[in-house]
Write an enzyme that holds these catalytic residues in place. Structure first.
Site, short mmCIF file in Angstrom:
data_model
loop_
_atom_site.label_atom_id
_atom_site.label_comp_id
_atom_site.label_asym_id
_atom_site.label_seq_id
_atom_site.Cartn_x
_atom_site.Cartn_y
_atom_site.Cartn_z
N ASP A 180 -1.78 -44.43 -8.49
CA ASP A 180 -1.34 -45.12 -7.28
C ASP A 180 -0.04 -44.52 -6.75
O ASP A 180 0.20 -43.32 -6.92
CB ASP A 180 -1.17 -46.62 -7.60
CG ASP A 180 -1.49 -47.50 -6.40
OD1 ASP A 180 -0.74 -47.42 -5.41
OD2 ASP A 180 -2.49 -48.24 -6.45
N HIS A 221 2.79 -51.06 -4.52
CA HIS A 221 1.36 -51.26 -4.77
C HIS A 221 0.98 -51.02 -6.23
O HIS A 221 0.37 -51.87 -6.88
CB HIS A 221 0.60 -50.33 -3.82
CG HIS A 221 -0.85 -50.59 -3.72
ND1 HIS A 221 -1.78 -49.81 -4.35
CD2 HIS A 221 -1.53 -51.55 -3.07
CE1 HIS A 221 -2.99 -50.28 -4.06
NE2 HIS A 221 -2.86 -51.33 -3.28
N SER A 399 -7.86 -54.10 -3.73
CA SER A 399 -6.80 -53.52 -4.55
C SER A 399 -6.45 -54.41 -5.73
O SER A 399 -6.10 -53.92 -6.79
CB SER A 399 -5.52 -53.40 -3.73
OG SER A 399 -5.43 -52.16 -3.14
#
Ligand SMILES: [Ca+2]
Ligand SMILES: [Ca+2]
Ligand SMILES: [Ca+2]
Ligand SMILES: [Ca+2]
Length: 748
Positions: A180, A221, A399
């Site tokens: 990520d 994230h 996600s």
């Protein structure tokens, strides 16, 4: 609290109420049942005695109930009947009339009377037993809000993991890597579980995947995904991860330009350390993109399942995508379509498909994430940089779903480390649960597996996954069958007509590979169409099971059609491979019913499966069903595990531009040093030594410069010049755009 004084009274009288009400409302099942009301479970702390009457009394033909009554009267107690199924055992309580006058003297008198009684073989005043429910309790302040782990509001709408934790299965010994935008491993909820050995930063080419602050403050994230997997429990901080005993690594790759070679490096990075790769990103979810891994990325996925995890295969978990509102579909996403990936979709806290979720025929299963505005999102770690606090209740989109799946797979791998990448997919197919959602079009295939394009095989259930993993014997090795490329050059007919293509796979075709039952089925098509989003492609397996492999997408007005695009489905899982496969292609262009706008040029069919017979599929289904009671987790049962392959340590590629530079510098330095040394020895006895000393004092600087150039580890550099982007595997690569930054699959 007005009712509180009456509550104990109610409790106290409840046995009497039961006693009087029971016969009126429940017709007696048998004369015996009507004669003896069920004994109340208890009569208050310290107010009850359990007695066992002498067995000989029964042998002598006495009515034991009657004798128990006599004993109770003699001791000033009430007989509350036989204790459960224990013959000759009775519960005696102090009477209701003594409420308020109870004292220890009365109690000891009753005890003495029982001790002296000729009918009583044994007696015991009952004490309160301290028993705690075997439920996990954590001091993490946000744990109560982690509804995806324990949904008190809506039963069944969680991943059913607490029972797994109670068996001390927390992902110990397993490493999950989050591929990520970085992982802030210094957080209290990440640091103790952080694996530096599995981590790397491909954006900055250093070993530390710490996220960088950015203009939009959205490099949180990867840290959020990492927290869902492995947030530390019971540290009085934030939340708890699904596999809070696992280790979590980070590969920073999304914070900057992404190339095929970088993706390839990421997919195999530290693949003997990292067991599960959690990838919550993919091509743009705009409803018109058709893209996936390019040649190097594809090769790396394939290499990962062959050589990763000592040959058991890296587990790649990918999110199905967040393009639901644009009619996007994960069959147009090559990562989701890939047979090497575990494709995971999202459902909200009601189990419903949220607005952003994408569906497709290659969806393996779903798990929880955010939904509409009023619904709860996922509580997890957050970065503490910029606007972050280290903890968030707002992680969203597919996600957030993929890391939960990755965490559950870590739990599976703890109980059975030698599960192969295909075993994991099989176990998901065998254990995911079906439930009612009005958007789900459930169908049961020829092997008895239920699947929906929206929910895959169903909801992931950690308890079921882990119990099945415990008894799972690895499936036979993967075999495939490929039809020839079938040249058609036929017109695609307009709805309601359709172009029907078919291919018969005979027993002789499968003889060489020995394939009996299916796993993935793929169809690769090349077609021309002026507006490809109007074309619909459906595959029928020999059983009749249909898969919508090419869904219509209103926004996809691309005029170039498809160039060798591979659609895949898992909907024929476990079915017999032999038989006739049909592909039905329809043009839904409005108002064009009479015209044929497109042409199907050529196609091919690829079957993946194994020599497992359909009988064996059934046997495994019943074995899995039988294991769900948890009896194998409770016992010391364990299946043997093969040791795995001895995979050579990761290759460091010596011929990248950086390493060449380093080698060159090192060579120059060595040459200089040897020249210097030779000359120094030669001139040792000359008076010029002082002059050379002056030069030597600068040597450490030169040395340091070389050390910096070497770096701690030589990395495969990203290929900047596209001319050097040579495919390492031949064959089907779709018309692809230049790969930009992958989109993290948040819903926002
Ligand atoms: Ca770094
Ligand atoms: Ca915590
Ligand atoms: Ca998508
Ligand atoms: Ca997949």
């Amino acid at each position: 609290m007005a009712s509180s004084p009456s509550f104990p009274l109610l409790l106290f009288f409840s046995p009497l109420i039961l006693l009087t009400v029971h016969p009126l409302h429940t017709p007696p099942l048998s004369p015996d049942a009507s004669a003896l009301p069920p004994p109340p479970p208890s009569c208050g702390p310290g107010q009850s005695w359990a007695v066992r009457l002498h067995a000989r009394l029964n042998e002598e033909g006495h009515d034991m109930d009657e004798l128990a009554h006599l004993v109770a009267v003699d001791a000033g107690l009430e007989n509350r009947g036989q204790i459960g199924q224990l013959a000759g055992h009775y519960l005696l309580c102090r009477g209701a009339e003594e409420e308020g006058q109870r004292d220890t003297r009365g109690a000891s008198a009753a005890g003495q009377a029982l001790a002296d009684h000729p009918y009583v073989a044994w007696h015991s005043q009952e004490l309160l037993l301290s028993r705690s429910k075997r439920s996990v309790a954590f001091n993490d302040p946000k744990y109560p809000k982690q509804w995806h782990l324990h949904n008190e509001l809506r039963a069944g709408m969680d991943i059913n993991v607490t029972g797994v934790w109670e068996h001390n299965i927390t992902g110990a010994g397993v490493t999950v890597v989050v591929v990520d935008d970085g992982v802030q491993h210094t957080l209290a909820d990440i640091q103790p579980n952080y694996s530096p050995e599995g981590s790397y930063d491909l954006n900055s080419n250093d070993p530390d995947p710490m996220p960088h602050p950015d203009a939009r403050s959205d490099n949180h994230h990867g840290t959020r995904c990492a927290g869902e997997i492995a947030a530390v429990s019971n540290n009085s901080f934030c939340a708890v991860g699904v596999a809070y005993g696992s280790r979590v690594a980070g590969i920073r790759v999304l914070d900057g330009p992404l190339t095929d070679s970088m993706e390839a490096v990421a997919f195999n990075k530290h693949y003997q350390v990292n067991d599960v790769y959690s990838c919550s990103w993919g091509p743009d979810d705009d409803g018109r993109t058709v893209d996936g891994p390019h040649p190097l990325g594809k090769a790396a996925l394939q290499h990962g399942v062959i050589a990763g995890r000592r040959g058991f295969g890296s587990i790649f978990v990918v999110a199905s995508g967040n393009g639901g509102q644009y009619n996007d579909n994960c069959n147009y996403d090559g990562y989701a379509n890939s047979i090497y990936t575990v494709t995971i979709g999202a459902v909200d806290e009601y189990g419903r498909m949220p607005f952003y979720a994408e569906e497709c025929a290659s969806m393996l299963a779903v798990t929880f994430s955010s939904g509409g505005r009023s619904l709860r999102s996922i509580v997890t770690s957050d970065w503490s940089m910029q606007d972050g606090t280290g903890c968030t209740d707002a992680h969203t989109g597919t996600s957030a779903a993929a890391p939960l799946a990755a965490g559950m797979i870590a739990l599976m791998l703890q109980v059975r480390a030698c599960l192969t990448w295909r075993d994991v997919q099989h176990i998901i197919a065998y254990t995911a649960t079906q439930y009612t959602d009005k958007l789900a079009n459930w169908e049961t295939n020829g092997a008895g597996f239920h699947h929906s394009h929206q929910h895959g095989f169903g909801l992931l259930n950690a308890w079921r996954l882990v119990n099945a993993a415990k008894v799972w014997v690895s499936v036979p090795f993967l075999v495939s069958y490929q039809s020839p490329v079938l040249k058609e050059d036929r017109k695609i007919l307009a709805y309601p007509d359709q172009l029907v293509l078919s291919w018969n796979v005979t027993a002789a075709d499968l003889k060489q590979s020995g394939m009996k039952t299916l796993e993935h089925v793929s169809v690769t098509v090349t077609m021309a169409h002026p507006h490809r989003g109007n074309v619909e492609v459906v595959l029928h397996c020999p059983s009749g099971m249909s898969s919508l492999i090419g869904a219509r997408r209103a926004l996809d007005s691309d005029t170039s059609g498809y160039m060798d695009w591979t659609f895949s489905t898992v909907r024929c899982w476990g079915e017999r491979a032999e038989g006739q496969y049909s592909v039905l292609i329809t043009d839904h262009t409005p108002g064009e019913q009479s015209k044929s706008l497109g042409t199907l040029n050529h196609w091919k069919l690829t079957l993946y499966g194994s020599s497992m017979s359909d009988e064996e599929v059934k046997q495994r289904q019943s074995l899995v069903k039988e294991a769900m009671g948890g009896q194998y987790l409770n016992s010391s049962f364990s299946l043997p595990c093969p040791p795995g392959l001895d995979i050579a340590p990761e290759k460091v590629h010596p011929l990248t531009s950086n390493s060449l530079k380093s080698l060159l510098l090192l060579g120059c330095f060595a040459l200089f040093w040897s020249l210097y040394y030779t000359m120094e020895v030669a001139l040792a006895h000359l008076d010029l030594r002082e002059l050379w000393r002056g030069r030597r004092s600068r040597a450490p600087d030169g040395f340091q410069a070389v050390r910096l150039e070497e770096g701690p580890e030589l990395e495969l550099q990203r290929v900047v010049n596209t001319d050097t982007k040579v495919p390492v595997i031949a064959g089907d690569v779709t018309a692809y755009s230049d790969s930009g930054k992958g989109s993290p699959t948040d819903s926002d």
